[in-house]
Design an enzyme around this catalytic site. Structure first.
Site, short mmCIF file in Angstrom:
data_model
loop_
_atom_site.label_atom_id
_atom_site.label_comp_id
_atom_site.label_asym_id
_atom_site.label_seq_id
_atom_site.Cartn_x
_atom_site.Cartn_y
_atom_site.Cartn_z
N HIS A 31 47.23 35.42 38.40
CA HIS A 31 46.75 36.53 39.23
C HIS A 31 47.55 36.57 40.53
O HIS A 31 48.17 35.59 40.91
CB HIS A 31 45.29 36.33 39.61
CG HIS A 31 44.35 36.01 38.50
ND1 HIS A 31 43.50 36.95 37.95
CD2 HIS A 31 44.11 34.86 37.83
CE1 HIS A 31 42.78 36.39 36.99
NE2 HIS A 31 43.13 35.11 36.90
N TYR A 32 47.49 37.70 41.25
CA TYR A 32 47.88 37.67 42.65
C TYR A 32 46.64 37.94 43.50
O TYR A 32 45.69 38.60 43.06
CB TYR A 32 49.01 38.62 42.99
CG TYR A 32 48.83 40.09 42.68
CD1 TYR A 32 47.73 40.82 43.14
CD2 TYR A 32 49.80 40.78 41.96
CE1 TYR A 32 47.60 42.17 42.87
CE2 TYR A 32 49.68 42.14 41.69
CZ TYR A 32 48.58 42.82 42.15
OH TYR A 32 48.46 44.16 41.89
N THR A 33 46.67 37.44 44.74
CA THR A 33 45.48 37.53 45.57
C THR A 33 45.29 38.90 46.21
O THR A 33 44.16 39.32 46.46
CB THR A 33 45.54 36.48 46.70
OG1 THR A 33 46.71 36.73 47.49
CG2 THR A 33 45.59 35.07 46.13
N GLU A 96 45.48 31.68 41.03
CA GLU A 96 45.74 32.77 41.97
C GLU A 96 47.02 32.46 42.74
O GLU A 96 47.23 31.33 43.20
CB GLU A 96 44.57 32.91 42.96
CG GLU A 96 43.30 33.48 42.35
CD GLU A 96 43.32 35.00 42.25
OE1 GLU A 96 44.30 35.61 42.73
OE2 GLU A 96 42.33 35.56 41.74
N HIS A 134 46.91 38.59 34.23
CA HIS A 134 45.62 39.27 34.20
C HIS A 134 45.77 40.64 33.55
O HIS A 134 44.88 41.11 32.82
CB HIS A 134 45.10 39.40 35.64
CG HIS A 134 43.63 39.57 35.74
ND1 HIS A 134 43.00 39.79 36.94
CD2 HIS A 134 42.65 39.56 34.81
CE1 HIS A 134 41.69 39.91 36.74
NE2 HIS A 134 41.46 39.78 35.46
N ASP A 144 47.81 42.59 37.99
CA ASP A 144 48.43 41.36 38.47
C ASP A 144 48.86 40.44 37.31
O ASP A 144 48.26 40.52 36.24
CB ASP A 144 47.49 40.62 39.43
CG ASP A 144 46.06 40.47 38.91
OD1 ASP A 144 45.56 41.39 38.24
OD2 ASP A 144 45.45 39.44 39.19
#
Length: 225
Positions: A31-33, A96, A134, A144
């Site tokens: 994922h990215y935050t 993440e 994701h 993401d």
């Protein structure tokens, strides 16, 4: 070394529980935050009001924070499926990445992620093809780790499925949507979403520069995972 690799800090989140139905990790979901800082992301992922978490967060400077023990179920994936299987939270380890979804991923972050992934895959016997985004398991709903993420770099290290996409000027031609669905279904994209959403998700992973209708080049992507 803790149970998830070279962890520099630990900040346990209350947003976790037991893995269901005796499931153990067979996937890693990236994922990215999309937040201003790693610290802000850790605070959010450890806040019971938000009901979200992940096993790890990798900061832009390479620091790694563990928030959920790998034996437990983090709340990172949500609705979706991969290879016809749902409850991805019970089947996966969530990581993440400290990134806004627009900027390139930093070199220290990618170096740390590689070390973490190598450790996770080795300990759990997860194949490189089990490392997904994701957006792969939730097409249309999530995007993401996004178009700037370097999947090719991970693939070259044996830490993700092959992502050597065809040339941008690959010959176009009449392409059958049903055949495309069957091809990408076979590699994991089994979520029931509209044709255009599925195409966008596959391109996001393998050829984020490509636009326009389904083409022959998109079929080649299905051989690259």
């Amino acid at each position: 070394m803790a149970d998830g690799g070279p962890v520099i800090a630990e900040h346990l989140s209350p947003n976790r529980g037991a893995r269901r139905n005796g499931l153990t990790p067979s996937l890693v979901v990236l994922h990215y935050t999309a937040m201003a800082s790693a610290e802000a992301a850790v605070e959010r992922l450890c806040d019971p009001r938000w009901e979200v978490s992940a096993h790890y967060l990798v900061a832009r400077d390479g620091r790694i924070t563990r928030m959920v023990p790998e034996a437990e179920r983090a709340w990172h994936a949500g609705a979706g499926e991969w290879m016809g299987q749902d409850d991805i939270n019970s089947r996966s380890i969530g990581i993440e990445l400290d990134n806004d979804g627009v900027a390139p991923f930093s070199a220290p972050l990618m170096d740390a992620l590689e070390r973490l992934l190598a450790d996770i895959l080795s300990r759990h016997g997860i194949a490189p093809q089990g490392v997904i985004g994701h957006s792969d398991m939730a097409p249309g709903r999530k995007h993401d780790p996004g178009p700037r993420f370097d999947w090719v770099r991970l693939a070259r290290q044996g830490l993700a499925g092959n992502t050597d996409a065809p040339a941008q000027n690959a010959e176009d031609g009449v392409a059958d949507v049903d055949a495309f669905r069957r091809a990408v279904h076979a590699i994991g994209y089994t979520a029931q979403v509209p044709d255009e959403v599925l195409l966008e998700a596959v391109r996001l992973r393998f050829a984020p520069w490509r636009r326009g209708p389904l083409s022959r080049a998109d079929f080649d992507l299905s051989h690259n995972l």
